[in-house]
Motif scaffolding. Structure first.
Motif, short mmCIF file in Angstrom:
data_model
loop_
_atom_site.label_atom_id
_atom_site.label_comp_id
_atom_site.label_asym_id
_atom_site.label_seq_id
_atom_site.Cartn_x
_atom_site.Cartn_y
_atom_site.Cartn_z
N ILE A 109 30.46 67.56 69.31
CA ILE A 109 31.85 67.82 69.64
C ILE A 109 31.90 69.19 70.29
O ILE A 109 31.21 70.11 69.85
N ALA A 110 32.67 69.34 71.36
CA ALA A 110 32.74 70.61 72.08
C ALA A 110 34.19 71.01 72.31
O ALA A 110 35.05 70.15 72.55
N ASP A 111 34.43 72.31 72.24
CA ASP A 111 35.76 72.85 72.49
C ASP A 111 35.61 74.09 73.36
O ASP A 111 34.66 74.86 73.20
N SER A 112 36.53 74.26 74.32
CA SER A 112 36.46 75.42 75.21
C SER A 112 37.56 76.41 74.88
O SER A 112 38.70 76.03 74.60
N LYS A 113 37.21 77.70 74.93
CA LYS A 113 38.16 78.79 74.70
C LYS A 113 37.96 79.80 75.83
O LYS A 113 37.19 80.75 75.70
N ASN A 114 38.65 79.59 76.93
CA ASN A 114 38.49 80.45 78.10
C ASN A 114 39.47 81.63 78.04
O ASN A 114 40.38 81.76 78.85
N VAL A 115 39.27 82.49 77.05
CA VAL A 115 40.11 83.67 76.88
C VAL A 115 39.21 84.89 76.71
O VAL A 115 38.06 84.77 76.28
N SER A 116 39.74 86.06 77.03
CA SER A 116 38.93 87.27 76.94
C SER A 116 39.11 87.98 75.61
O SER A 116 38.25 88.74 75.19
N GLY A 117 40.23 87.75 74.95
CA GLY A 117 40.50 88.47 73.71
C GLY A 117 40.16 87.66 72.48
O GLY A 117 39.41 86.68 72.51
N ASP A 118 40.75 88.08 71.39
CA ASP A 118 40.50 87.45 70.10
C ASP A 118 41.22 86.10 70.02
O ASP A 118 42.36 85.97 70.47
N TRP A 141 30.13 72.66 69.12
CA TRP A 141 29.85 73.74 70.06
C TRP A 141 31.16 74.33 70.57
O TRP A 141 32.07 73.59 70.96
N ILE A 142 31.23 75.65 70.59
CA ILE A 142 32.40 76.37 71.09
C ILE A 142 31.99 77.12 72.34
O ILE A 142 31.13 78.01 72.29
N TYR A 143 32.58 76.79 73.48
CA TYR A 143 32.25 77.42 74.76
C TYR A 143 33.30 78.49 75.07
O TYR A 143 34.50 78.19 75.14
N VAL A 144 32.84 79.73 75.25
CA VAL A 144 33.75 80.85 75.49
C VAL A 144 33.32 81.57 76.77
O VAL A 144 32.30 81.24 77.38
N ARG A 145 34.09 82.57 77.17
CA ARG A 145 33.72 83.36 78.35
C ARG A 145 32.48 84.19 78.05
O ARG A 145 32.21 84.57 76.90
N ALA A 146 31.73 84.48 79.11
CA ALA A 146 30.46 85.20 78.95
C ALA A 146 30.67 86.59 78.38
O ALA A 146 29.78 87.12 77.69
N ASP A 147 31.82 87.21 78.67
CA ASP A 147 32.06 88.58 78.21
C ASP A 147 32.97 88.64 76.99
O ASP A 147 33.48 89.71 76.65
N THR A 148 33.19 87.53 76.32
CA THR A 148 34.04 87.50 75.13
C THR A 148 33.20 87.80 73.89
O THR A 148 32.03 87.42 73.81
N THR A 149 33.83 88.46 72.92
CA THR A 149 33.16 88.75 71.65
C THR A 149 33.91 88.02 70.53
O THR A 149 34.90 88.54 70.00
#
Length: 258
Positions: A109-118, A141-149
C-alpha cells in the motif's frame, strides 16, 4: 604483470557496469525501484504527485476517477459508501468508517505526501493504512518530498510493516548525489579500462615484432650427477670418433694394397 593488467581492466569494467546501473535509477529498495521521481513535481500539488507516482509504480490511482476505490472499513460498516467499491479488510478505523489509500499494489500500500512541512496531523490516517497493510500481509510505503523531514513516528509506522518512508518527489533544480558519483565513476572506470586495454594491445604488438632469440647452449652441470652424465656423454662421443678414425685408416690401407 600481464595478469595484473587484466585484473585491473576487468575490475574497471565491472565498476563501469555498476555505475551505469545506478544512473538508470532502477535499483532502489522501494516498489518504484527509483531513488527519486521520474519527473519534477511542484510543491504541495497532491494530484500531480499522485500522477507521477502512478506512472513510476505502474499502478492506477486508487482514489481517482476510474480507479478501483478499494477501502479499509470499520467492522460495523455494512453498506458501502459512494466512494468505496470494495472493502479489502475490516478493522477498527479512527475517526471515520473507512479509509481509501492512494495506491494498492499486489503486495503493498502506498500513500503520497507532497508537502514540505510537518504532516503529523495525518498520523491517524497513516496508522490506519499501516494496520490494514499488516492485516493483509502487505508493506506500507509513504512517499514524501526529497527535502522533507518527517517525524520519527512516520518511519516507525511504515517500517513496522516492512515498508519505509521514501524521500521521492523532487523539484526542477534537484541534483542526486548518487547520480553525480556514478557519473564520475563511469568516466574514471572507462579511462582505466581503456588504458589497460591499450597497454595490453601495445605489449602484444611489441612481442610479435620483437626478433626471436636463438636457443642458448645448455649450461654445463656442476653437480656430481651432472658431471657423471657429462662424462658418459664425452665417452660416447670419444668412442664414436675413434671408430670413425679407425674406419678411415682401414680404407686408406685397403686403397694402398690395391
Amino acid at each position: 604483470m600481464k595478469s595484473a593488467r587484466r585484473v585491473v581492466a576487468v575490475a574497471a569494467l565491472f565498476t563501469l557496469a555498476f555505475c551505469v546501473l545506478l544512473l538508470l535509477n532502477v535499483t532502489a529498495p522501494n516498489p518504484t525501484g527509483r531513488r527519486y521521481s521520474s519527473k519534477p513535481v511542484p510543491l504541495s500539488t497532491g494530484e500531480a504527485a499522485e500522477a507521477v507516482l502512478s506512472t513510476d509504480l505502474g499502478v492506477a490511482r486508487n482514489d481517482y476517477a476510474g480507479g478501483p476505490h478499494k477501502c479499509f472499513c470499520n467492522p460495523t460498516l455494512t453498506v458501502l459508501p459512494g466512494r468505496c467499491q470494495e472493502c479489502m479488510v475490516h478493522l477498527p478505523i479512527s475517526a471515520t468508517n473507512y479509509r481509501i489509500p492512494d495506491f494498492v499494489g499486489p503486495d503493498y500500500i502506498a500513500d503520497s505526501k507532497n508537502v514540505s512541512g510537518d504532516f503529523t496531523n495525518s498520523l491517524d490516517q497513516l496508522q490506519d493504512f499501516a494496520n490494514a497493510a499488516a492485516t493483509l500481509g502487505y508493506s506500507f510505503w509513504i512517499y514524501v518530498r526529497a527535502d522533507t523531514t518527517p517525524a520519527p513516528e512516520h518511519y516507525e509506522i511504515a517500517r513496522s510493516t516492512g515498508g519505509d518512508v521514501v524521500h521521492y518527489f523532487v523539484g526542477e533544480d534537484y541534483h542526486d548525489g548518487v547520480d553525480q558519483a556514478a557519473t564520475i565513476g563511469v568516466v574514471a572506470s572507462m579511462a582505466v579500462a581503456g588504458g589497460m586495454i591499450v597497454l595490453e594491445i601495445r605489449v602484444l604488438w611489441g612481442s610479435r615484432r620483437r626478433p626471436k632469440r636463438p636457443p642458448s647452449e645448455p649450461r654445463p652441470r656442476h653437480d656430481a650427477l651432472g658431471r657423471a652424465i657429462q662424462a658418459v656423454e664425452d665417452a660416447d662421443e670419444f668412442k664414436k670418433r675413434s671408430k670413425e678414425s679407425g674406419r678411415r685408416k682401414a680404407e686408406i690401407e685397403d686403397a694402398r694394397e690395391d
